[in-house]
Design an enzyme around this catalytic site. Structure first.
Site: not given
Lengths: 266, 411
Positions: B102, B124, B391
């Site tokens: 991210k 968010e 991830s």
């Protein structure tokens, strides 16, 4: 001319402004929504915005979100709302606009909904999360049935976008009075008058102003320059607070009359 | 490595998004009018930043010296032997700063926002990884940051809530709707509509209105570019199969995008199969959804016949979302990427297996990709190469996993 156009033409002749109340269909029940519509018509409303409840209303503040949730608790659908309008057409000729999010429209199908809405006596549709760029088939479908397609303008709209939306809208143009979601506010921003004047330079369509107008004095202030005044959350909050009380529709009607009188200068 | 820090060449067969932000029938810009000018502004500002060598250089410097890129490509030897089929590599995004991919997007977007002169950032978050990444980038670059998070997610990802607060961000609990990622996005959109003048919304995945899916894809596509170079160095050839989990779809598009042109490479996106494929019990949009529009983009959506959005469930908060990035819907429609799903139980099993076999505790999101690898790798040839995107790391999930794996014990 559909009922919306006829109504605005009539008001223009009389030099009057339109009072446009918004309520959420199915809150607290569809039957009571029908009664409220009749009370609003009696109180002096010119056009009714009938909110189609949606699970994810990104443009709405808490009051309208909760109203949609209450309606969805008993699974109110677009089809049910068309049924309600159809029933009301035996009792009132008040223009009715569906105020909706796009996904329920997509799920129903543009052409099928346009045809069914027309057959039920709906006069127009306003889709809060559908900009004109994405609305080609939508406009073809609804305008093809003679329904008004109302689009929104906002304080952030550029001159190009004002021109685009003035071209795409039919019936009237809806000006969102401030950046933000629906809900009552203490004051009306001073920029609203200037923006309404700018929009009026682009189009002969009536310009209605909404978002944040909650009291008769605010409605009177906006009616001084706008062709129509939308009041939503203040009515929706009252409906939520009174719930299924036997005199709820009459009391909502009495409050609406104070708004109508302010807008009409009575 | 590519001369650009964050752009990928568009595969010529798939020239998307087009000028309207469409990926075939999917994507677009479906937002209230108030936001339309902001999206246009963002589109122009992003194109300018992309062409600005100084901006690229700044991003590259942070990617190397702050994020720790390139992240390793690791040969998972014991996992490979355990499965007895193809050779399995992990792309170690879990080793990027903050513990997940991210940061690639968050850092890029916060730099972009700063370049645009925005004073305030909102985001968010579902699992909390995007929130932590955005809070981190804002601390690094000195911007104010508010993160919207569903109250149910706050409950199951407490560690990340504390991290965000330590990093100086405010975590705003969202109690409307299902109290998860979808509702956090609704609330972030409401904030953005209200404060659009000075606020940039760092959307965390390849969803939302154009240009967000494009911007996020560009910033994440570094994963695939590094993987290409690393597998060529280690194996001298390209992989046969790529596997990644798909929530909104940013880590998967990040791994896949640079390989789209290599048509012999099979790509598999793994959605959350939850408890079952009954409505409300999963987040497998392609298995259980249909085309629709949610939160700004046309894509696949879990919805009822009247267009109301359905509830979702996954053991993994980061996959627990009712729609999926529009570019995924497009690549599925043309048959370039396959999509499948793994259930809660399968993900938890992979979570434990990889922890024990490789000493890597994967995020529950990544565990869905690993679970699918465990299904297909044993049937593959021994000289086939598979890359699974790791991830994120699973520290944040330890408590949640323990509730399922060690019932009766208290934490």
């Amino acid at each position: 001319m559909n009922r919306i156009e006829q109504r605005f033409a009539g008001l223009r002749e009389k030099g009057e402004r339109a009072f446009i109340p918004f309520i959420t269909a199915g809150d607290p029940t569809l039957e009571l929504t029908g009664q409220i519509v009749l009370e609003l018509a009696k109180a002096g409303a010119d056009v009714i915005e009938l909110g189609v409840p949606f699970s994810d209303p990104v443009a709405d503040g808490v009051v309208n979100q909760e109203a949609a949730q209450r309606a969805l608790l008993h699974n109110v659908t677009l089809r049910d709302i068309l049924g309600l309008v159809k029933g009301l057409r035996n009792q009132t000729e008040i223009p009715i606009v569906l105020f909706t999010y796009y996904n329920p429209v997509l799920a129903y199908g543009h052409y099928r909904l346009a045809e069914d809405a027309k057959a039920s006596g709906v006069d127009g549709i306003l889709c809060v999360d559908l900009p004109p760029e994405e609305a080609v088939e939508y406009c073809t479908a609804f305008q093809g049935q003679g329904l008004s397609t109302v689009f929104l303008l906002a304080p952030t709209s550029t001159e190009d976008r004002i021109a685009l939306i003035a071209r795409t809208s039919t019936g009237f143009v809806y000006y969102v009075s401030r950046t933000g979601v629906t809900g009552e506010r203490e004051t009306i921003e001073s920029s609203v008058h200037g923006m309404v004047t700018r929009i009026q330079q682009h189009t002969k369509l009536p310009v209605a102003v909404g978002f944040g107008i909650a009291r008769p004095d605010q409605a009177r202030e906006v009616a001084a320059y706008a062709d129509g005044v939308v009041v939503g959350s203040a009515l929706v909050r009252m409906i939520g607070e009174l719930g299924a009380a036997p005199d709820m529709p009459a009391r909502v009607g009495a409050f609406a009359k104070t708004l109508a009188d302010a807008i009409k200068g009575r | 490595m590519s001369a650009y820090a964050f752009s990928s060449e568009t595969p010529s067969k798939h020239p998307y998004p087009d000028a309207r932000g469409r990926y075939g029938a999917f994507g677009g810009k479906f937002v209230p009018e108030t936001l339309m000018p902001a999206l246009e502004e963002l589109d122009v500002a992003y194109a300018a930043a992309k062409a600005d060598e100084e901006f690229q250089e700044t991003l590259r410097r942070y990617q190397t010296t702050y994020v720790g890129r390139p992240t390793p490509l690791f040969f998972a030897e014991r996992f490979t032997h355990h499965l007895g089929g193809a050779k399995v590599y992990f792309k170690r995004e879990d080793l990027a700063h903050t513990g997940a991919h991210k940061i690639n997007n968050a850092l890029g977007q916060v730099l972009l926002a700063k370049r645009m002169g925005k004073k305030r950032i909102i985001a968010e978050t579902g699992a909390g990884q995007h929130g932590v990444a955005t809070a981190t980038a804002c601390a690094l670059l000195g911007l104010e940051c508010d993160v919207y998070m569903g109250s149910e997610d706050i409950e199951r990802q407490k560690l990340n809530v504390i991290r965000m607060r330590l990093l100086g961000s405010k975590v705003v609990p969202v109690t409307s709707g299902s109290k998860t990622l979808k509702d956090a996005i609704n609330e972030a959109l409401r904030d953005w509509v209200t404060n659009v003048g000075h606020t940039h919304y760092v959307l965390g995945t390849v969803h939302g209105p154009h240009p967000f899916p494009l911007i996020c894809r560009d910033f994440q596509s570094i994963i695939g570019r590094e993987t290409r170079q690393q597998i060529l160095e280690q194996e001298g050839r390209l992989p046969n199969t790529l596997i990644a989990c798909v929530g909104g779809g940013s880590n998967s598009i990040g791994l896949f995008y640079d390989f789209i042109r290599d048509e012999s490479i099979r790509m598999i996106g793994v959605e959350a199969g939850g408890r079952s494929l009954d409505p409300g019990e999963h987040a497998a949009r392609f298995a259980g959804g249909s085309p629709g529009m949610l939160q700004g983009a046309m894509s696949y959506v879990l919805q009822d016949p009247n267009g109301q959005i359905l509830g979702t469930h996954s053991v993994s908060a980061g996959l627990d979302y009712a729609s999926v990035g529009p570019e995924h819907a497009y690549f599925r429609s043309v048959g370039r990427i396959e999509y499948t799903h793994a259930g809660d139980d399968e993900a938890l099993e992979a979570f434990q297996a990889v922890s024990r076999l490789e000493g890597i505790i994967p995020a529950l999101e990544s565990a869905h990709a690993l679970a699918h690898a465990m299904k297909i790798v044993p049937e593959m040839n021994k000289d086939d190469l598979v890359v699974v995107n790791m991830s994120g790391r699973g520290d944040k999930d330890v408590q949640q996993a323990a509730r399922f794996l060690l019932p009766g014990e208290t934490f």
